[in-house]
Design a protein around this motif. Structure first.
Motif, PDB file in Angstrom:
ATOM      1  N   LEU A 207     -10.093 -17.493 -31.107  1.00 42.24           N
ATOM      2  CA  LEU A 207     -10.956 -17.935 -32.043  1.00 42.24           C
ATOM      3  C   LEU A 207     -10.527 -19.904 -30.764  1.00 42.24           C
ATOM      4  CD1 LEU A 207     -10.068 -17.889 -35.490  1.00 42.24           C
ATOM      5  CD2 LEU A 207     -11.869 -16.736 -34.158  1.00 42.24           C
ATOM      6  N   ARG A 208     -10.148 -19.716 -29.690  1.00 43.21           N
ATOM      7  CA  ARG A 208     -10.180 -20.820 -29.120  1.00 43.21           C
ATOM      8  C   ARG A 208     -11.178 -21.252 -28.960  1.00 43.21           C
ATOM      9  NH1 ARG A 208      -7.044 -18.046 -24.296  1.00 43.21           N
ATOM     10  NH2 ARG A 208      -9.254 -17.404 -23.958  1.00 43.21           N
ATOM     11  N   ASN A 209     -12.034 -20.696 -28.571  1.00 46.84           N
ATOM     12  CA  ASN A 209     -13.686 -22.028 -28.066  1.00 46.84           C
ATOM     13  C   ASN A 209     -13.958 -21.695 -29.435  1.00 46.84           C
ATOM     14  OD1 ASN A 209     -12.945 -21.685 -25.349  1.00 46.84           O
ATOM     15  ND2 ASN A 209     -14.057 -19.344 -25.427  1.00 46.84           N
ATOM     16  N   GLY A 210     -13.694 -21.381 -30.540  1.00 46.35           N
ATOM     17  CA  GLY A 210     -14.273 -22.175 -32.267  1.00 46.35           C
ATOM     18  C   GLY A 210     -15.314 -20.336 -32.372  1.00 46.35           C
ATOM     19  N   HIS A 211     -15.425 -21.181 -33.718  1.00 47.57           N
ATOM     20  CA  HIS A 211     -15.709 -19.540 -35.020  1.00 47.57           C
ATOM     21  C   HIS A 211     -17.480 -21.047 -35.345  1.00 47.57           C
ATOM     22  CE1 HIS A 211     -17.021 -16.942 -37.564  1.00 47.57           C
ATOM     23  NE2 HIS A 211     -16.420 -15.588 -36.742  1.00 47.57           N
ATOM     24  N   GLU A 212     -18.453 -19.960 -35.443  1.00 46.27           N
ATOM     25  CA  GLU A 212     -19.547 -20.916 -35.966  1.00 46.27           C
ATOM     26  C   GLU A 212     -19.054 -21.154 -37.398  1.00 46.27           C
ATOM     27  OE1 GLU A 212     -22.678 -18.193 -36.315  1.00 46.27           O
ATOM     28  OE2 GLU A 212     -21.947 -16.444 -36.554  1.00 46.27           O
ATOM     29  N   ASN A 213     -18.796 -20.611 -37.536  1.00 45.83           N
ATOM     30  CA  ASN A 213     -17.648 -20.651 -39.573  1.00 45.83           C
ATOM     31  C   ASN A 213     -17.365 -21.658 -39.432  1.00 45.83           C
ATOM     32  OD1 ASN A 213     -20.243 -19.311 -40.769  1.00 45.83           O
ATOM     33  ND2 ASN A 213     -19.037 -17.659 -40.604  1.00 45.83           N
ATOM     34  N   ASP A 214     -16.181 -22.330 -38.685  1.00 41.38           N
ATOM     35  CA  ASP A 214     -15.366 -22.866 -38.674  1.00 41.38           C
ATOM     36  C   ASP A 214     -15.825 -24.163 -38.875  1.00 41.38           C
ATOM     37  OD1 ASP A 214     -13.110 -23.663 -38.959  1.00 41.38           O
ATOM     38  OD2 ASP A 214     -12.327 -23.861 -37.218  1.00 41.38           O
ATOM     39  N   GLY A 215     -16.539 -24.757 -39.907  1.00 38.05           N
ATOM     40  CA  GLY A 215     -17.580 -26.141 -40.081  1.00 38.05           C
ATOM     41  C   GLY A 215     -17.810 -25.862 -41.344  1.00 38.05           C
ATOM     42  N   SER A 216     -18.400 -27.607 -41.567  1.00 36.56           N
ATOM     43  CA  SER A 216     -18.461 -27.658 -43.067  1.00 36.56           C
ATOM     44  C   SER A 216     -20.297 -28.156 -43.739  1.00 36.56           C
ATOM     45  CB  SER A 216     -18.197 -28.790 -43.676  1.00 36.56           C
ATOM     46  OG  SER A 216     -18.530 -30.385 -42.822  1.00 36.56           O
ATOM     47  N   VAL A 217     -20.893 -27.144 -44.342  1.00 38.87           N
ATOM     48  CA  VAL A 217     -21.734 -28.084 -43.706  1.00 38.87           C
ATOM     49  C   VAL A 217     -22.098 -29.315 -45.291  1.00 38.87           C
ATOM     50  CG1 VAL A 217     -23.190 -26.031 -43.426  1.00 38.87           C
ATOM     51  CG2 VAL A 217     -22.670 -26.103 -46.136  1.00 38.87           C
ATOM     52  N   TYR A 218     -23.085 -29.730 -45.381  1.00 36.24           N
ATOM     53  CA  TYR A 218     -23.292 -31.221 -46.248  1.00 36.24           C
ATOM     54  C   TYR A 218     -22.458 -30.571 -47.471  1.00 36.24           C
ATOM     55  CZ  TYR A 218     -25.360 -35.684 -48.201  1.00 36.24           C
ATOM     56  OH  TYR A 218     -25.388 -37.025 -48.777  1.00 36.24           O
ATOM     57  N   HIS A 219     -23.411 -29.786 -48.345  1.00 34.69           N
ATOM     58  CA  HIS A 219     -22.788 -29.557 -49.963  1.00 34.69           C
ATOM     59  C   HIS A 219     -21.074 -29.496 -49.954  1.00 34.69           C
ATOM     60  CE1 HIS A 219     -26.795 -29.369 -51.331  1.00 34.69           C
ATOM     61  NE2 HIS A 219     -26.456 -30.208 -51.614  1.00 34.69           N
ATOM     62  N   SER A 220     -21.057 -28.708 -48.672  1.00 36.36           N
ATOM     63  CA  SER A 220     -19.140 -28.112 -49.212  1.00 36.36           C
ATOM     64  C   SER A 220     -18.471 -29.388 -48.821  1.00 36.36           C
ATOM     65  CB  SER A 220     -18.690 -27.366 -47.609  1.00 36.36           C
ATOM     66  OG  SER A 220     -19.339 -27.397 -46.491  1.00 36.36           O
ATOM     67  N   ASP A 221     -18.947 -30.177 -47.532  1.00 33.21           N
ATOM     68  CA  ASP A 221     -18.651 -31.421 -48.117  1.00 33.21           C
ATOM     69  C   ASP A 221     -18.459 -32.275 -49.438  1.00 33.21           C
ATOM     70  OD1 ASP A 221     -17.553 -31.547 -45.247  1.00 33.21           O
ATOM     71  OD2 ASP A 221     -18.883 -31.965 -44.134  1.00 33.21           O
ATOM     72  N   LEU A 222     -18.831 -31.971 -49.895  1.00 28.42           N
ATOM     73  CA  LEU A 222     -18.815 -32.549 -51.377  1.00 28.42           C
ATOM     74  C   LEU A 222     -17.946 -32.218 -52.608  1.00 28.42           C
ATOM     75  CD1 LEU A 222     -22.255 -34.124 -51.690  1.00 28.42           C
ATOM     76  CD2 LEU A 222     -20.576 -35.155 -51.502  1.00 28.42           C
ATOM     77  N   PHE A 223     -18.116 -30.817 -52.131  1.00 32.76           N
ATOM     78  CA  PHE A 223     -17.164 -29.577 -53.085  1.00 32.76           C
ATOM     79  C   PHE A 223     -16.155 -30.299 -52.646  1.00 32.76           C
ATOM     80  CE2 PHE A 223     -20.425 -27.097 -53.742  1.00 32.76           C
ATOM     81  CZ  PHE A 223     -20.567 -26.742 -55.120  1.00 32.76           C
ATOM     82  N   ALA A 224     -15.168 -30.927 -50.888  1.00 31.09           N
ATOM     83  CA  ALA A 224     -14.281 -30.990 -50.632  1.00 31.09           C
ATOM     84  C   ALA A 224     -13.609 -32.047 -51.634  1.00 31.09           C
ATOM     85  CB  ALA A 224     -13.837 -30.436 -49.590  1.00 31.09           C
ATOM     86  N   MET A 225     -14.709 -32.824 -51.923  1.00 30.13           N
ATOM     87  CA  MET A 225     -13.811 -34.360 -52.018  1.00 30.13           C
ATOM     88  C   MET A 225     -14.095 -34.196 -53.473  1.00 30.13           C
ATOM     89  SD  MET A 225     -14.605 -36.413 -49.703  1.00 30.13           S
ATOM     90  CE  MET A 225     -14.550 -38.593 -50.838  1.00 30.13           C
ATOM     91  N   ILE A 226     -14.316 -33.162 -54.164  1.00 36.46           N
ATOM     92  CA  ILE A 226     -13.943 -32.956 -55.496  1.00 36.46           C
ATOM     93  C   ILE A 226     -12.095 -33.117 -55.475  1.00 36.46           C
ATOM     94  CG2 ILE A 226     -13.770 -31.550 -57.864  1.00 36.46           C
ATOM     95  CD1 ILE A 226     -16.742 -31.237 -57.012  1.00 36.46           C
ATOM     96  N   GLY A 227     -11.932 -32.565 -54.848  1.00 41.18           N
ATOM     97  CA  GLY A 227     -10.244 -31.819 -54.212  1.00 41.18           C
ATOM     98  C   GLY A 227      -9.981 -32.998 -53.664  1.00 41.18           C
ATOM     99  N   THR A 228      -9.966 -33.252 -52.777  1.00 41.10           N
ATOM    100  CA  THR A 228      -9.615 -34.982 -52.527  1.00 41.10           C
ATOM    101  C   THR A 228      -9.220 -36.330 -53.299  1.00 41.10           C
ATOM    102  OG1 THR A 228     -10.769 -35.010 -49.978  1.00 41.10           O
ATOM    103  CG2 THR A 228      -9.878 -37.249 -50.724  1.00 41.10           C
ATOM    104  N   VAL A 229     -10.235 -36.970 -54.942  1.00 44.95           N
ATOM    105  CA  VAL A 229     -10.537 -37.581 -55.116  1.00 44.95           C
ATOM    106  C   VAL A 229      -8.892 -37.151 -56.015  1.00 44.95           C
ATOM    107  CG1 VAL A 229     -12.029 -38.644 -57.052  1.00 44.95           C
ATOM    108  CG2 VAL A 229     -12.912 -38.249 -54.632  1.00 44.95           C
ATOM    109  N   PHE A 230      -9.349 -35.733 -56.974  1.00 47.02           N
ATOM    110  CA  PHE A 230      -7.947 -35.281 -57.557  1.00 47.02           C
ATOM    111  C   PHE A 230      -6.697 -36.155 -57.381  1.00 47.02           C
ATOM    112  CE2 PHE A 230     -11.289 -33.842 -60.418  1.00 47.02           C
ATOM    113  CZ  PHE A 230     -11.583 -34.290 -61.658  1.00 47.02           C
ATOM    114  N   LEU A 231      -6.329 -35.069 -56.031  1.00 43.76           N
ATOM    115  CA  LEU A 231      -4.900 -35.361 -55.902  1.00 43.76           C
ATOM    116  C   LEU A 231      -5.503 -36.860 -55.403  1.00 43.76           C
ATOM    117  CD1 LEU A 231      -5.175 -32.540 -52.985  1.00 43.76           C
ATOM    118  CD2 LEU A 231      -4.111 -32.265 -54.595  1.00 43.76           C
ATOM    119  N   TRP A 232      -5.865 -37.307 -54.898  1.00 39.12           N
ATOM    120  CA  TRP A 232      -6.315 -39.395 -54.313  1.00 39.12           C
ATOM    121  C   TRP A 232      -5.673 -40.280 -56.003  1.00 39.12           C
ATOM    122  CZ3 TRP A 232      -7.740 -44.419 -56.090  1.00 39.12           C
ATOM    123  CH2 TRP A 232      -6.978 -45.009 -55.190  1.00 39.12           C
TER     124      TRP A 232
END
Lengths: 445, 445, 445
Positions: A207-232
């Motif tokens: 995995l030294r050169n990365g992996h095509e699935n090791d990244g986000s898409v637009y909606h997955s970043d929004l789902f993550a923000m649910i976690g961020t904001v509740f933690l915050w």
């Protein structure tokens, strides 16, 4: 490909059911409801006479709303924070639920050993908050190895990490008498460096050169923000839930609230400063905005002053964002530490910062009132947490590296479909991808 | 294109960091933890003797769960409500976090000026609830200009709007002695008309015929419902958090709960009535179902009776939905007010309705018990809130219109990628769109 | 196609507005704020003298945080749990809001009838928790018929189901004196079998071979997990909110917390065991992990011991997962019961398990302290709940089957666009689908 037998049938069900049944037996033998009575004096209050009187206040029911805030952080916060990966949301929120649900049971046992009364662990609201805390260490480490481990490996990590955590926690709180009310050291730094040690042992050159699935898409970043904001939002509850009632608890709330607010501004500023064309980077926003909560943890209940809390938050936001930008790539390429979620930046460095702030804070005259430990004891607590984390994590990693726990091959990392039934998509092009994936899996089997 | 230098590098980091550092210095000078002592008698209780006695109840820790409900409304509620736009979710929830995190610090200072004790602002749970409230005005105005403003512009708006808010709030509460427990007038109407005034000044003729990104997709509407439902559920806490303890607070909870429930039915009914083939419109559901919470705010703690609260909610749901359908297009085309989220319908008209209901309520015999203001004072409070909003918003708009704050050109409105690193999508067709977008950006640069 | 006149214009608005106006009139006549006075002795305390004294503790304000937890379960929990369907998210969370908002008003009236004081229903926090509970029955039944019913049909179901619920609840609690603090029987089993009876009456042979929209996509499964996790976290509040204060309430919290934790492990284990290649199935994870909360409901406040609660959760997770895998298909194909969300597995069987556990628990010596009912009375309560559910559901189904309530034709089931304005998608291929759908609708009209 016998080393990568990812088919979980039998292996996972047996491990999960066996663990649960053993746990229930241990609960049957050792765990009772807190009845508000104490047959032994509380540690450190030797003058207190054991009494058969029922004291309902010992169950700490007034902490129930704070317990629920912490619960939300554990299950929604950590769970959704990790859904940022484009094809790993099921595992992020689903395995988070699995590990936390098991971890809290295990935590009750491991932490309870140190505080038994008449041979029994007396369960109350205070204890279930601490059980949630113990799972946080595992969920932090989970972030470091996210996408590269199997559910069985992670259950093993849960057992070991919580067991070692409870030893270090006992040492720090009861032997060293160090202060760490919001657990910068014993949860955040411990969880991060434990996870990083595991990640180091499980290093994947593929995995030294990365992996095509090791990244986000637009909606997955929004789902993550649910976690961020509740933690915050609920972090003030995390840092104050087990503080002494009254002004200590109140200070922990206010300090955490202010540290987090200041941290947001510095995380945004630095993200824009270091990114291409001054744009904001979602990874920084999702994570570094929380570093203020981590860093203020150790001295949250001390009288560091509102501006002191804000300074800690400001610095935490800066180092966390810089860590994501500059340190994470170096760790991966030079040290072989592939830290999927960047827990070193959110929990590791801010946790150490918190530990250092605690050392400084106990030196200061304004903290006299809340003095519990000396600077030396605070430093020993930090060292102990890091030591247990690194050694415990390395040993745990070696056990997790044994070849029969169903870990995914490199090409199937960061992909839910290896452990989950994933629905086929509507769109034709995605369907064809799914089919390709399916045949790929078959080829490997 | 020098007027639209949207590259935020240097500009945004400097503004954000400078604001935070100035704020920390002001906190160091003026803000302390509430120690439960008072050196001056509370306003209106001149007979109370200053005392050096510590009264822990003054920190109002029992309000902490309500504070957390309000916190959720501010950060999850407002943040996700605005994610309905298809390509503006990062900004909606992300800039919401930025503005609220800075706004609450600024609000503590601006509101605290009016209630200092021994030259210090004494921070307690009551004050941090009010600080959250002050940010709500900004987040409402943010809705009016969503997609058409830069982060730097919005930080400037935050400073000015909260500063003016705190003046109006002091006037309404302490000089006019008007009642506005749930802040229909001083938050909702103020925030809406402030934002509409800003939007008027920032009118963009180029968006007269709409913008392809000024709309939702299926999943973005679901993200927005997270915001809607959390706002809807916790609104009783918003309207009751700072009410007098006991029956007043209890009435505020019950009235808000019932007004919102009734409002849902009327919003759904009218949405279906006015839409094509009787279908429901998500914009109405996301917004108009909340109008009952706004409109019952001013008289939430009065004895208006359960059915009185429901009547207010019923009417609020009707006028709000009709506003979205018929008034918003007229405001845009005839008055040059481009109100992205329709805050006029959710906060503006229902806020005025709340103010009017408050005038009627203080006339009624059943409100004698809770009488705090006369009808004239209630009317003056409404007029004051609208006046400060319109004048303050216009002046703020003029400042925001200065050409060096990095505002987006028309074609990049409603598009996260101008201020955020946005992940490329998996699907080829979306990738090609992204590439086209990228080259468009380059062409403009 | 006159039997399927799905155009809701006029029909839905008139029904919704008429219901709300009638409800407001009933509230004006019957419902007042609880003033903390009682003119009649509480049922079962005939020795208590009526008194004109105000007792503020009767409004139960200390339950407000638990009320909000329950509120989140009703509106976020149930609403998002049902968003798993790929094209039915608007209806899931939107119609959930509609039904619950109306249902809680109707529940206040129907439950209040049995506990009037001086001819008035006195509204307090305890009563609004119970009102939320009454809506839960409807939302459970909604799950059984999800995607196959119109909003008007569902409003009718809401009225009838809550009315019958309140009769059964009164019978179980006040006549049989059975214990069901967490409502395994009177909410979960009742709601499930009511919904299954309705589903049986509304059987659609045309859906025998499935429907292309009766499934999830990747992101819709993540939205559903928001519902799952909030339900899971706050279930201890659901099961303890109306328990007797003190140790009973505390036991209800601890038992539910532990039952749910154990249930997660067994649900995951069995899901992996029965699925293809040992993979986890999101349907099981979303639902069966909650069965422990349902099953521990009846005896949640009894001293069943921590391990007793965990055993109940372990078994519930097993039978619920097995139900999804093996029983649901049989119910659909052999009995004509098309249970969209599998409520039989989440609420039906675990609810019966809870009722049976309650029968056993009252036999046990360890429950003597909390004894309220005999085993016979517990059994009668279970039978009564199932009887009212099946008969009430069948009659309600017959009324809902009348051809003028706007039910969707088979081909438009599980599709938001029949009752909602749905945004067109960006991608061309989805747009063409949307167009095709539109012309299909036109052809049917």
């Amino acid at each position: 490909m016998p080393a990568y037998a990812t088919n979980m049938r039998m292996k996972f069900p047996i491990v999960a059911l066996a663990l649960e049944i053993v746990t229930i037996i241990l609960f049957a033998v050792f765990v009772v409801y807190d009845d508000g009575k104490r047959t032994k004096p509380k540690h450190g209050h030797e003058h207190e006479k054991p009494s058969n009187e029922t004291r309902p206040e010992l169950i700490r029911f007034e902490l129930y709303p704070m317990f629920q805030d912490v619960h939300v952080m554990i299950f929604i916060g950590f769970g959704f924070l990790m859904t940022f990966l484009k094809r790993y949301g099921f595992s992020s929120v689903g395995i988070n639920l699995l590990l936390a649900a098991f971890g809290l049971q295990w935590g009750i046992l491991m932490q309870g050993i140190w505080d038994m009364d008449g041979g029994k662990i007396k369960l109350n609201i205070f204890k279930i908050i601490n059980a949630d805390f113990s799972t946080a260490t595992v969920l932090i480490s989970f972030g470091a190895v996210l996408g590269k481990t199997s559910p069985v490996q992670l259950l093993i990590m849960t057992i070991l990490e919580i067991s070692i955590f409870s030893i270090n926690e006992h040492l720090v709180a009861e032997i060293l008498h160090a202060n760490d009310v919001g657990a910068s050291m014993i949860i955040h730094a411990y969880g991060a460096y434990f996870g990083l040690a595991v990640a180091r042992v499980l290093y994947r050159p593929g995995l030294r050169n990365g992996h095509e699935n090791d990244g986000s898409v637009y909606h997955s970043d929004l789902f993550a923000m649910i976690g961020t904001v509740f933690l915050w939002m609920f972090w003030p509850s995390f840092n104050s839930a087990i503080a002494d009632p009254g002004f200590s608890q109140f200070h922990a709330v206010i300090n955490t609230y202010l540290s987090l607010a200041a941290c947001v501004l510095s995380a945004y500023a630095i993200s824009s400063l270091v990114e291409h064309k001054g744009k904001l980077d979602m990874v920084h926003i999702q994570n570094a905005t929380l570093a203020g909560g981590v860093a203020v943890g150790t001295c949250a209940d001390m009288s560091i002053g509102p501006f002191g809390a804000m300074l800690i938050g400001l610095v935490a936001g800066i180092i966390s964002t810089l860590g994501f930008k500059f340190l994470t790539p170096i760790l991966a390429s030079n040290l072989g530490i592939q830290d999927t979620c960047g827990v070193h930046n959110l929990h590791g460095m801010p946790g150490i910062l918190g530990g250092l702030a605690g050392i400084v804070a106990v030196l200061k005259p304004f903290s006299l009132l809340y003095f519990r430990g000396t600077a030396a004891m605070q430093a020993a607590a930090l060292a102990s947490s890091l030591g247990f984390a690194l050694v415990g994590g390395a040993v745990t990693g070696l056990i997790m590296r044994l070849p029969f726990w169903g870990q995914p091959p490199d090409q199937n990392c960061f992909d839910d479909s290896i452990y989950w039934e994933v629905p086929e998509e509507e769109e034709e092009n995605e369907e064809s991808l799914a089919h390709a994936d399916h045949s790929k899996n078959k080829a490997e089997a």
